[in-house]
Design a protein around this motif. Structure first.
Motif, PDB file in Angstrom:
ATOM      1  N   VAL A   4      -8.841  -8.401 -32.568  1.00 26.54           N
ATOM      2  CA  VAL A   4      -7.695  -8.054 -33.415  1.00 26.54           C
ATOM      3  C   VAL A   4      -6.380  -8.519 -32.805  1.00 26.54           C
ATOM      4  O   VAL A   4      -5.348  -8.505 -33.441  1.00 26.54           O
ATOM      5  CB  VAL A   4      -7.617  -6.530 -33.691  1.00 26.54           C
ATOM      6  N   PHE A   5      -6.418  -8.956 -31.543  1.00 21.71           N
ATOM      7  CA  PHE A   5      -5.167  -9.379 -30.898  1.00 21.71           C
ATOM      8  C   PHE A   5      -4.934 -10.862 -31.137  1.00 21.71           C
ATOM      9  O   PHE A   5      -5.144 -11.683 -30.270  1.00 21.71           O
ATOM     10  CB  PHE A   5      -5.206  -9.072 -29.401  1.00 21.71           C
ATOM     11  N   ASN A   9       0.128 -11.111 -33.970  1.00 20.44           N
ATOM     12  CA  ASN A   9       0.490  -9.701 -33.860  1.00 20.44           C
ATOM     13  C   ASN A   9       0.927  -9.304 -32.446  1.00 20.44           C
ATOM     14  O   ASN A   9       0.903  -8.151 -32.081  1.00 20.44           O
ATOM     15  CB  ASN A   9      -0.624  -8.775 -34.386  1.00 20.44           C
ATOM     16  N   ILE A  10       1.326 -10.275 -31.674  1.00 23.40           N
ATOM     17  CA  ILE A  10       1.883  -9.968 -30.350  1.00 23.40           C
ATOM     18  C   ILE A  10       3.402 -10.153 -30.390  1.00 23.40           C
ATOM     19  O   ILE A  10       3.892 -11.189 -30.806  1.00 23.40           O
ATOM     20  CB  ILE A  10       1.302 -10.902 -29.262  1.00 23.40           C
TER      21      ILE A  10
ATOM     22  N   GLY B  24       6.858 -13.791 -30.282  1.00 24.55           N
ATOM     23  CA  GLY B  24       6.553 -14.930 -29.425  1.00 24.55           C
ATOM     24  C   GLY B  24       7.635 -15.256 -28.419  1.00 24.55           C
ATOM     25  O   GLY B  24       8.253 -14.371 -27.858  1.00 24.55           O
ATOM     26  N   ALA B  48       3.895  -8.068 -22.958  1.00 25.81           N
ATOM     27  CA  ALA B  48       3.394  -8.152 -24.333  1.00 25.81           C
ATOM     28  C   ALA B  48       3.266  -6.748 -24.910  1.00 25.81           C
ATOM     29  O   ALA B  48       2.677  -5.861 -24.325  1.00 25.81           O
ATOM     30  CB  ALA B  48       2.045  -8.838 -24.350  1.00 25.81           C
ATOM     31  N   GLU B  49       3.895  -6.548 -26.054  1.00 26.87           N
ATOM     32  CA  GLU B  49       3.752  -5.271 -26.737  1.00 26.87           C
ATOM     33  C   GLU B  49       2.909  -5.540 -27.983  1.00 26.87           C
ATOM     34  O   GLU B  49       3.241  -6.415 -28.768  1.00 26.87           O
ATOM     35  CB  GLU B  49       5.121  -4.757 -27.195  1.00 26.87           C
ATOM     36  N   PHE B  50       1.857  -4.789 -28.172  1.00 28.12           N
ATOM     37  CA  PHE B  50       1.015  -4.989 -29.341  1.00 28.12           C
ATOM     38  C   PHE B  50       1.443  -4.043 -30.448  1.00 28.12           C
ATOM     39  O   PHE B  50       1.857  -2.911 -30.188  1.00 28.12           O
ATOM     40  CB  PHE B  50      -0.446  -4.723 -28.987  1.00 28.12           C
ATOM     41  N   HIS B  51       1.342  -4.540 -31.674  1.00 29.03           N
ATOM     42  CA  HIS B  51       1.672  -3.680 -32.808  1.00 29.03           C
ATOM     43  C   HIS B  51       0.745  -2.479 -32.811  1.00 29.03           C
ATOM     44  O   HIS B  51      -0.429  -2.578 -32.487  1.00 29.03           O
ATOM     45  CB  HIS B  51       1.516  -4.451 -34.122  1.00 29.03           C
ATOM     46  N   SER B  54      -2.683  -2.716 -34.489  1.00 30.18           N
ATOM     47  CA  SER B  54      -3.735  -3.436 -33.786  1.00 30.18           C
ATOM     48  C   SER B  54      -4.432  -2.526 -32.786  1.00 30.18           C
ATOM     49  O   SER B  54      -5.641  -2.568 -32.624  1.00 30.18           O
ATOM     50  CB  SER B  54      -3.143  -4.633 -33.045  1.00 30.18           C
ATOM     51  N   GLN B  57      -6.719  -0.230 -34.605  1.00 29.40           N
ATOM     52  CA  GLN B  57      -7.924  -0.951 -35.038  1.00 29.40           C
ATOM     53  C   GLN B  57      -8.905  -1.102 -33.884  1.00 29.40           C
ATOM     54  O   GLN B  57     -10.096  -0.882 -34.032  1.00 29.40           O
ATOM     55  CB  GLN B  57      -7.541  -2.341 -35.552  1.00 29.40           C
ATOM     56  N   GLN B  58      -8.392  -1.444 -32.706  1.00 30.17           N
ATOM     57  CA  GLN B  58      -9.274  -1.655 -31.574  1.00 30.17           C
ATOM     58  C   GLN B  58      -9.948  -0.346 -31.177  1.00 30.17           C
ATOM     59  O   GLN B  58     -11.131  -0.306 -30.892  1.00 30.17           O
ATOM     60  CB  GLN B  58      -8.481  -2.210 -30.381  1.00 30.17           C
ATOM     61  N   HIS B  61     -12.832   0.275 -33.380  1.00 30.19           N
ATOM     62  CA  HIS B  61     -13.965  -0.605 -33.087  1.00 30.19           C
ATOM     63  C   HIS B  61     -14.769  -0.108 -31.897  1.00 30.19           C
ATOM     64  O   HIS B  61     -15.961  -0.266 -31.836  1.00 30.19           O
ATOM     65  CB  HIS B  61     -13.456  -2.022 -32.771  1.00 30.19           C
TER      66      HIS B  61
END
Lengths: 134, 64
Positions: A4-5, A9-10, B24, B48-51, B54, B57-58, B61
């Motif tokens: 999902v990464f 989405n970063i 980015g 890095a910051e993840f939304h 996400s 979702q992980q 999973h």
């Protein structure tokens, strides 16, 4: 399991530490105004054992003015290891310079700047980017 | 997302600059004008910051 990464989405964040260099006469003048000091004067100053030419600023309780050599981004001074002037006054001047220079540059780009004083004596500036491009 | 640059100037004049809300590599370009105006870069750190979506979702999973 799907990854999902994805690249999309970063959101990258970026932290930079900067060593301040005094190069802008306008920001020097703003810093003096902010601290209630006399305006900077372009002159040759006699220190204890040398002379220095540049933008001279008189810090509170310092025997000799500090001299901002804006073409080189450095400051010449003689406080005899603190005996002829407290280092904290010079630090305070550098802080004021960095704050005023940041505000000048951000506004030049059309950005909005808000300022906050933090409990530890730091100055926090929040620059909101105009246009939101990026 | 609102794009901001946070600048914290310590009492000794050291400056820390942080970009927030950029996608980015654009964060590096966005703050360059300030870095260059203030002095020289002593260090740089990319994080890095993840939304949030996400991460959720992980987590789902990974559940058995």
């Amino acid at each position: 399991m799907n990854n999902v990464f994805t690249k999309e989405n970063i959101a990258l964040s970026h932290i930079v530490q900067i060593q301040t260099q005094v190069r802008d006469p306008v920001a020097v003048a703003e810093a003096c105004r902010r601290l209630g000091l006399g305006p900077p004067v372009q002159q040759t100053v006699e220190l204890f054992a040398a002379t220095a030419t540049g933008l001279a600023v008189q810090l509170p309780d310092w025997r000799y003015p500090i001299v901002c050599k804006v073409d080189q981004g450095r400051i010449e001074f003689d406080n005899f290891g603190g005996v002829w002037g407290q280092q904290a006054q010079l630090d305070r001047f550098l802080q004021a310079y960095a704050a005023e220079k940041s505000k000048l540059e951000a506004r030049k780009q059309g950005h909005t700047v808000t300022e906050q004083s933090l409990a530890d004596g730091s100055i926090k500036l929040t620059v909101q980017l105009a246009g939101g491009a990026g | 997302m609102t794009q901001i640059i946070e600048i914290v100037i310590s009492p000794d004049g050291q400056t820390k600059l942080e970009t927030k809300g950029f996608g980015g590599q654009s964060c590096r370009d966005a703050s360059r004008f300030l870095e260059q105006a203030l002095g020289v870069r002593a260090s740089e750190q990319l994080t890095a910051e993840f939304h949030e979506k996400s991460v959720v979702q992980q987590a789902q999973h990974q559940q058995p």
